[in-house]
Motif scaffolding. Sequence first.
Motif, mmCIF file in Angstrom:
data_model
loop_
_atom_site.group_PDB
_atom_site.id
_atom_site.type_symbol
_atom_site.label_atom_id
_atom_site.label_comp_id
_atom_site.label_asym_id
_atom_site.label_seq_id
_atom_site.Cartn_x
_atom_site.Cartn_y
_atom_site.Cartn_z
ATOM 1 N N CYS A 151 0.879 -14.601 56.806
ATOM 2 C CA CYS A 151 1.143 -13.185 56.549
ATOM 3 C C CYS A 151 0.537 -12.756 55.210
ATOM 4 C CB CYS A 151 2.635 -12.883 56.590
ATOM 5 S SG CYS A 151 3.646 -13.825 55.425
ATOM 6 N N GLY A 152 0.620 -13.620 54.202
ATOM 7 C CA GLY A 152 0.063 -13.290 52.884
ATOM 8 C C GLY A 152 -1.438 -13.057 52.929
ATOM 9 N N PRO A 153 -2.216 -14.017 53.456
ATOM 10 C CA PRO A 153 -3.665 -13.786 53.573
ATOM 11 C C PRO A 153 -4.009 -12.548 54.389
ATOM 12 C CG PRO A 153 -3.191 -16.109 53.820
ATOM 13 C CD PRO A 153 -1.864 -15.415 53.770
ATOM 14 N N ALA A 154 -3.292 -12.298 55.496
ATOM 15 C CA ALA A 154 -3.582 -11.122 56.323
ATOM 16 C C ALA A 154 -3.371 -9.839 55.517
ATOM 17 C CB ALA A 154 -2.709 -11.129 57.569
ATOM 18 N N CYS A 155 -2.290 -9.779 54.740
ATOM 19 C CA CYS A 155 -2.028 -8.590 53.930
ATOM 20 C C CYS A 155 -3.075 -8.431 52.831
ATOM 21 C CB CYS A 155 -0.628 -8.670 53.324
ATOM 22 S SG CYS A 155 0.698 -8.397 54.512
ATOM 23 N N LEU A 156 -3.455 -9.527 52.191
ATOM 24 C CA LEU A 156 -4.486 -9.445 51.158
ATOM 25 C C LEU A 156 -5.807 -8.981 51.748
ATOM 26 C CD1 LEU A 156 -5.440 -9.811 48.291
ATOM 27 C CD2 LEU A 156 -5.746 -12.259 48.745
ATOM 28 N N MET A 157 -6.137 -9.446 52.954
ATOM 29 C CA MET A 157 -7.364 -9.013 53.619
ATOM 30 C C MET A 157 -7.350 -7.512 53.874
ATOM 31 S SD MET A 157 -7.663 -12.247 56.221
ATOM 32 C CE MET A 157 -9.001 -11.626 57.243
ATOM 33 N N MET A 158 -6.199 -6.976 54.317
ATOM 34 C CA MET A 158 -6.101 -5.539 54.553
ATOM 35 C C MET A 158 -6.301 -4.762 53.258
ATOM 36 S SD MET A 158 -3.055 -5.062 57.399
ATOM 37 C CE MET A 158 -2.003 -6.510 57.245
ATOM 38 N N ALA A 159 -5.689 -5.255 52.173
ATOM 39 C CA ALA A 159 -5.818 -4.576 50.882
ATOM 40 C C ALA A 159 -7.257 -4.613 50.386
ATOM 41 C CB ALA A 159 -4.881 -5.224 49.863
ATOM 42 N N MET A 160 -7.901 -5.758 50.474
ATOM 43 C CA MET A 160 -9.275 -5.877 49.990
ATOM 44 C C MET A 160 -10.229 -5.027 50.816
ATOM 45 S SD MET A 160 -9.674 -9.874 48.754
ATOM 46 C CE MET A 160 -9.617 -10.542 50.431
ATOM 47 N N LYS A 161 -10.000 -4.977 52.130
ATOM 48 C CA LYS A 161 -10.849 -4.166 53.005
ATOM 49 C C LYS A 161 -10.702 -2.680 52.677
ATOM 50 C CE LYS A 161 -13.328 -3.408 56.854
ATOM 51 N NZ LYS A 161 -14.730 -3.850 57.042
ATOM 52 N N ALA A 162 -9.487 -2.252 52.338
ATOM 53 C CA ALA A 162 -9.275 -0.849 51.971
ATOM 54 C C ALA A 162 -10.048 -0.497 50.705
ATOM 55 C CB ALA A 162 -7.788 -0.582 51.766
ATOM 56 N N LEU A 163 -10.147 -1.458 49.782
ATOM 57 C CA LEU A 163 -10.835 -1.224 48.518
ATOM 58 C C LEU A 163 -12.333 -1.516 48.597
ATOM 59 C CD1 LEU A 163 -8.138 -2.925 46.276
ATOM 60 C CD2 LEU A 163 -8.566 -0.462 46.444
ATOM 61 N N GLU A 164 -12.719 -2.377 49.528
ATOM 62 C CA GLU A 164 -14.109 -2.786 49.711
ATOM 63 C C GLU A 164 -14.429 -2.723 51.197
ATOM 64 O OE1 GLU A 164 -17.435 -3.107 48.205
ATOM 65 O OE2 GLU A 164 -15.927 -3.711 46.739
ATOM 66 N N PRO A 165 -14.758 -1.524 51.725
ATOM 67 C CA PRO A 165 -14.897 -1.330 53.173
ATOM 68 C C PRO A 165 -15.912 -2.237 53.855
ATOM 69 C CG PRO A 165 -14.786 0.784 52.037
ATOM 70 C CD PRO A 165 -14.914 -0.263 50.981
ATOM 71 N N LYS A 166 -16.911 -2.743 53.137
ATOM 72 C CA LYS A 166 -17.926 -3.591 53.748
ATOM 73 C C LYS A 166 -17.438 -5.028 53.980
ATOM 74 C CE LYS A 166 -21.920 -1.040 51.965
ATOM 75 N NZ LYS A 166 -23.176 -1.119 51.168
ATOM 76 N N LEU A 167 -16.274 -5.361 53.458
ATOM 77 C CA LEU A 167 -15.747 -6.713 53.613
ATOM 78 C C LEU A 167 -15.499 -7.025 55.086
ATOM 79 C CD1 LEU A 167 -14.545 -9.277 52.190
ATOM 80 C CD2 LEU A 167 -12.318 -8.121 52.319
ATOM 81 N N LYS A 168 -15.916 -8.186 55.536
ATOM 82 C CA LYS A 168 -15.722 -8.613 56.921
ATOM 83 C C LYS A 168 -14.402 -9.363 57.033
ATOM 84 C CE LYS A 168 -17.723 -11.448 60.616
ATOM 85 N NZ LYS A 168 -18.826 -12.384 60.986
ATOM 86 N N LEU A 169 -13.549 -8.921 57.944
ATOM 87 C CA LEU A 169 -12.271 -9.581 58.170
ATOM 88 C C LEU A 169 -12.380 -10.470 59.407
ATOM 89 C CD1 LEU A 169 -9.705 -6.683 57.563
ATOM 90 C CD2 LEU A 169 -10.817 -8.190 55.909
ATOM 91 N N ASP A 170 -12.138 -11.743 59.230
ATOM 92 C CA ASP A 170 -12.141 -12.662 60.365
ATOM 93 C C ASP A 170 -11.217 -13.833 60.067
ATOM 94 O OD1 ASP A 170 -13.559 -14.331 58.613
ATOM 95 O OD2 ASP A 170 -15.500 -13.806 59.482
ATOM 96 N N ARG A 171 -11.071 -14.693 61.043
ATOM 97 C CA ARG A 171 -10.126 -15.795 60.909
ATOM 98 C C ARG A 171 -10.564 -16.812 59.857
ATOM 99 N NH1 ARG A 171 -7.509 -19.567 65.712
ATOM 100 N NH2 ARG A 171 -5.439 -19.703 64.742
ATOM 101 N N MET A 172 -11.877 -16.943 59.669
ATOM 102 C CA MET A 172 -12.356 -17.874 58.659
ATOM 103 C C MET A 172 -11.885 -17.454 57.276
ATOM 104 S SD MET A 172 -16.258 -19.142 57.838
ATOM 105 C CE MET A 172 -16.402 -19.847 59.482
#
Length: 367
Positions: A167-188
């Motif tokens: 849950c922690g990594p998933a939430c951090l990924m959402m936050a980083m993507k909101a601030l850096e839209p080009k960030l790729k979110l994936d399971r890796m």
Amino acid sequence: MIREATLHDIPALVELENRCFETDRLSERSFRHLLKKGNATLLVDEAARKLRAYILVLFHRNTSMARMYSFAVDPEHRGKGLAKALVREAEKAALARGVVSMRLEVRADNAAAQGLYKAMGYREFAVYPDYYEDHMEARRMEKALAPHLAPHRTPVPFFAQTLEFTCGPACLMMAMKALEPKLKLDRMLELRLWREATTIYMTSGHGGCGPFGLALSAYHRGFDVEMYVRYDIDMFTGSVRNEEKREVMRIVHEDFMHEADAAPGITVFERPVTLAETEEGFRRGAIPLVLISSYRLTGDKSPHWVVITGFDERFVYFNEPYVDIEEGQTETTCIGIPVPRAEFERMTRYGRSRQYATLLISKRGSP
């Protein structure tokens, strides 16, 4: 006549389900469970002792959001206004329970249903591919039942955790993507963040991610972090009985704290953050990650990370990274969940020692 369903209606409900749908049917067992134990409202329309339609609404524990899960009108009685009347009664029942937002999924090829929902104020906000048993996609729709409470939301994207302990990594990924839209979110990326941020993991079970580990993961990727957390070596060891494991967790946690102290982009406040401070940080562009007591959300007693997506005068809105498929949830029910402000503040304390942790993630160098 529209009324609440009872156990005596189950045979008629199953018969109606079979007349209306060829796939994705609710079973007798499902109806029985929902009527006896489900956090739900099931309304039926009856005339001359014949069940003509039903609508099923599911409620999310301790939140102000509902999901219209299933809806059926006997083919012989369509076009008589039953559908609109049932939806209105379902909305009234939801409002009576303090719900301010109703969501639903509808088949992409069901133009009539989509037209009804749009006419009643529902808006499409996403598409769910391969949703039904026959692989048809679903249109996701939503309606604010109390429009004056609509949140001022930031475009925080959604990412569902793929493992029970991420849950922690998933939430951090959402936050980083909101601030850096080009960030790729994936399971890796999810697993990489988990490896970096987990306090410790043992052969008896996988470990979760603490605030210092997540803060360091964000910092190493170019983000600044404000932390509001107890400077407590024993933060996550309270439920660990094995002293050797407790000692390993203490060492790892202490190492994280020392590294965070040396990071110029991480500021640690050893006190709880107020909701007003969290909202002010959000308004200036930071994305808050909050460790909450999941007991108030799901009944589970473990701490759990969520990411805040908005505020208004009555509610805090957040993305819940865990999609409980067994309970009939979809991503739709986990995005922008509204929770009364006082209830959310109670969620931010967990465990017997009343632990707390909030991270405000922002772009490097932002005010």
